[in-house]
Motif scaffolding. Structure first.
Motif, mmCIF file in Angstrom:
data_model
loop_
_atom_site.group_PDB
_atom_site.id
_atom_site.type_symbol
_atom_site.label_atom_id
_atom_site.label_comp_id
_atom_site.label_asym_id
_atom_site.label_seq_id
_atom_site.Cartn_x
_atom_site.Cartn_y
_atom_site.Cartn_z
ATOM 1 N N LEU A 21 0.830 -1.199 0.000
ATOM 2 C CA LEU A 21 0.000 0.000 0.000
ATOM 3 C C LEU A 21 0.869 1.255 0.000
ATOM 4 O O LEU A 21 0.568 2.227 -0.723
ATOM 5 C CB LEU A 21 -0.930 -0.006 1.214
ATOM 6 C CG LEU A 21 -1.842 1.203 1.365
ATOM 7 C CD1 LEU A 21 -2.733 1.392 0.139
ATOM 8 C CD2 LEU A 21 -2.696 1.077 2.630
ATOM 9 N N VAL A 22 1.934 1.262 0.781
ATOM 10 C CA VAL A 22 2.859 2.403 0.790
ATOM 11 C C VAL A 22 3.377 2.664 -0.620
ATOM 12 O O VAL A 22 3.430 3.817 -1.090
ATOM 13 C CB VAL A 22 4.022 2.146 1.773
ATOM 14 C CG1 VAL A 22 5.188 3.096 1.507
ATOM 15 C CG2 VAL A 22 3.550 2.286 3.216
ATOM 16 N N GLU A 23 3.771 1.608 -1.306
ATOM 17 C CA GLU A 23 4.294 1.746 -2.671
ATOM 18 C C GLU A 23 3.258 2.381 -3.594
ATOM 19 O O GLU A 23 3.576 3.282 -4.390
ATOM 20 C CB GLU A 23 4.684 0.360 -3.191
ATOM 21 C CG GLU A 23 5.184 0.325 -4.616
ATOM 22 C CD GLU A 23 5.463 -1.093 -5.098
ATOM 23 O OE1 GLU A 23 5.535 -1.281 -6.330
ATOM 24 O OE2 GLU A 23 5.603 -1.997 -4.253
ATOM 25 N N ARG A 24 2.002 1.949 -3.484
ATOM 26 C CA ARG A 24 0.947 2.471 -4.357
ATOM 27 C C ARG A 24 0.579 3.907 -3.998
ATOM 28 O O ARG A 24 0.312 4.728 -4.880
ATOM 29 C CB ARG A 24 -0.271 1.547 -4.274
ATOM 30 C CG ARG A 24 -0.048 0.240 -5.033
ATOM 31 C CD ARG A 24 -0.971 -0.874 -4.568
ATOM 32 N NE ARG A 24 -0.818 -2.061 -5.413
ATOM 33 C CZ ARG A 24 0.200 -2.909 -5.330
ATOM 34 N NH1 ARG A 24 1.172 -2.696 -4.437
ATOM 35 N NH2 ARG A 24 0.268 -3.966 -6.121
ATOM 36 N N LEU A 25 0.544 4.219 -2.721
ATOM 37 C CA LEU A 25 0.248 5.589 -2.306
ATOM 38 C C LEU A 25 1.307 6.557 -2.826
ATOM 39 O O LEU A 25 0.990 7.645 -3.324
ATOM 40 C CB LEU A 25 0.158 5.664 -0.785
ATOM 41 C CG LEU A 25 -1.086 5.059 -0.142
ATOM 42 C CD1 LEU A 25 -0.896 4.927 1.363
ATOM 43 C CD2 LEU A 25 -2.324 5.891 -0.451
ATOM 44 N N ALA A 26 2.566 6.155 -2.705
ATOM 45 C CA ALA A 26 3.654 7.012 -3.183
ATOM 46 C C ALA A 26 3.541 7.230 -4.687
ATOM 47 O O ALA A 26 3.765 8.340 -5.192
ATOM 48 C CB ALA A 26 5.000 6.398 -2.823
ATOM 49 N N ALA A 27 3.182 6.177 -5.428
ATOM 50 C CA ALA A 27 3.059 6.287 -6.879
ATOM 51 C C ALA A 27 1.939 7.243 -7.277
ATOM 52 O O ALA A 27 1.987 7.851 -8.356
ATOM 53 C CB ALA A 27 2.814 4.913 -7.489
ATOM 54 N N LEU A 28 0.939 7.399 -6.404
ATOM 55 C CA LEU A 28 -0.186 8.281 -6.680
ATOM 56 C C LEU A 28 0.036 9.701 -6.168
ATOM 57 O O LEU A 28 -0.864 10.539 -6.240
ATOM 58 C CB LEU A 28 -1.459 7.700 -6.053
ATOM 59 C CG LEU A 28 -1.987 6.429 -6.738
ATOM 60 C CD1 LEU A 28 -3.030 5.748 -5.867
ATOM 61 C CD2 LEU A 28 -2.570 6.775 -8.107
ATOM 62 N N GLY A 29 1.219 9.952 -5.641
ATOM 63 C CA GLY A 29 1.543 11.300 -5.215
ATOM 64 C C GLY A 29 1.222 11.619 -3.780
ATOM 65 O O GLY A 29 1.354 12.777 -3.355
ATOM 66 N N ALA A 30 0.795 10.628 -3.009
ATOM 67 C CA ALA A 30 0.545 10.839 -1.585
ATOM 68 C C ALA A 30 1.860 10.755 -0.815
ATOM 69 O O ALA A 30 2.902 10.360 -1.360
ATOM 70 C CB ALA A 30 -0.446 9.814 -1.064
ATOM 71 N N ARG A 31 1.798 11.125 0.452
ATOM 72 C CA ARG A 31 2.962 11.070 1.333
ATOM 73 C C ARG A 31 2.697 10.011 2.412
ATOM 74 O O ARG A 31 2.160 10.319 3.471
ATOM 75 C CB ARG A 31 3.196 12.444 1.982
ATOM 76 C CG ARG A 31 3.594 13.525 0.999
ATOM 77 C CD ARG A 31 3.574 14.901 1.643
ATOM 78 N NE ARG A 31 4.272 14.930 2.917
ATOM 79 C CZ ARG A 31 5.591 15.055 3.053
ATOM 80 N NH1 ARG A 31 6.352 15.140 1.970
ATOM 81 N NH2 ARG A 31 6.134 15.079 4.246
#
Length: 326
Positions: A159-169
């Motif tokens: 989930l961390v990997e996907r959040l980062a890819a979507l521009g979240a922190r």
């Protein structure tokens, strides 16, 4: 007496002629196409464990006492991940335990994202409505937001990997906070959750059920979140103070919550939880995808290959351990 494996190599003998009982009748028909014909195993299907007639047992959860007295049993493979029920079920400490923790990782990580987007894009306000206002929305961006991911195991890291890819922190929350999680902007200790919560825009729980995680996301953590925060739980129900969560939602304190796991399952249709405002009740389905049963069967066979080659099974689960102590 079989000795449980914790490290090093596994004995390669004794794993070539096995009676394997699938005590999971709902999943068994979908496991059989992969398992049938595998050399050196005889398959038996049943709803429950009725006799001590198997070397290997495959199942999901076992009720109290159901595994007591199984002297022949050498290996238990779980079709899910949780081991917290095994002590009460009476499993012998020396039985080898493996699980299917790798199977649902992508599905659950994607479902957590779906839950988050459901809340941030006000999807519940649109479902079944023809009178939703045009050209106006209270939707907010995920990009640029700080999202706490409580629990950085396989699912949390995915989930961390996907959040980062979507521009979240993404901020990873781990037991000690000492080892940085790849992709996270920060990694913090679990005992810092309440102190850090005011700085999170949203919170996603991916926590396993252990004595250490029970109630970890408590009333203090939830109350410290900003009023615009969305909360998603795809871990274990008991890791979140659900009464406190419901109270905050009733008070209009949070943007919303998306919860896939519940204190009692399945929830009765008249359960008061269904009336909690801005709460999306998901019927525990984050793990599901069409190929799941086949992947569970392949996981079982991969661990059997490890045993036959004298290797420690790749999905060995510590048993008994601090994680599943009652």
């Amino acid at each position: 007496m079989t000795t449980a494996l914790t490290a090093g190599t596994a004995p390669a003998t004794g794993w070539h002629d096995l009676d394997v009982r699938l005590a999971h009748s709902k999943m068994a028909p979908k496991l059989l196409p992969v398992l049938e014909g595998a050399p050196g195993i005889r398959l038996h299907v049943s709803e429950t464990v009725t006799a001590d007639d198997a070397d290997v047992l495959v199942g999901f959860q076992f009720p109290p006492g159901s595994l007591a007295g199984l002297e022949r049993l050498r290996w238990l493979h779980l079709t899910g991940t949780g081991t917290d029920h095994l002590a009460a079920a009476g499993l012998r400490p020396d039985v080898l335990v493996t699980n299917s923790a790798t199977v649902p990782v992508t599905a659950v990580a994607e479902y957590a994202l779906a839950g988050l987007f459901t809340l941030l894009k006000d999807v519940p306000e649109l479902v079944g409505r023809s009178d939703a206002p045009w050209y106006r929305s209270d939707a907010v961006l995920l990009a640029g937001s700080t999202v706490a991911v409580a629990g950085a195991g396989r699912i949390g890291r995915a989930l961390v990997e996907r959040l980062a890819a979507l521009g979240a922190r993404p901020v990873a929350v781990t037991r000690t906070g000492e080892v940085p999680v790849p992709g996270a902007v920060r990694t913090v200790a679990a005992d810092r959750l309440a102190a850090e919560a005011a700085g999170f825009d949203h919170l996603v729980a991916c926590l396993p059920g252990t004595p250490q995680t029970r109630g970890l996301i408590g009333a203090d953590v939830l109350a410290a979140l900003p009023a615009h925060a969305a909360v998603v739980n795809v871990g274990r129900a008991e890791t979140v103070d659900n009464a406190a969560l419901h109270a905050l939602l009733r008070a209009g304190r949070l943007r919303g919550a998306f919860v896939d796991v519940h204190d009692a399952e399945p929830l009765p249709a008249d359960d008061p939880v269904h009336a909690v405002p801005r709460l999306v009740v998901s019927p525990h389905r984050a793990f599901a995808f069409p190929g799941e049963p086949a992947e569970v069967a392949r996981t079982l066979l991969a661990n059997l290959d490890d045993l036959r080659a004298g290797r420690t099974p790749r999905d060995l689960t510590p048993w008994p351990s601090e994680r599943n102590a009652s």
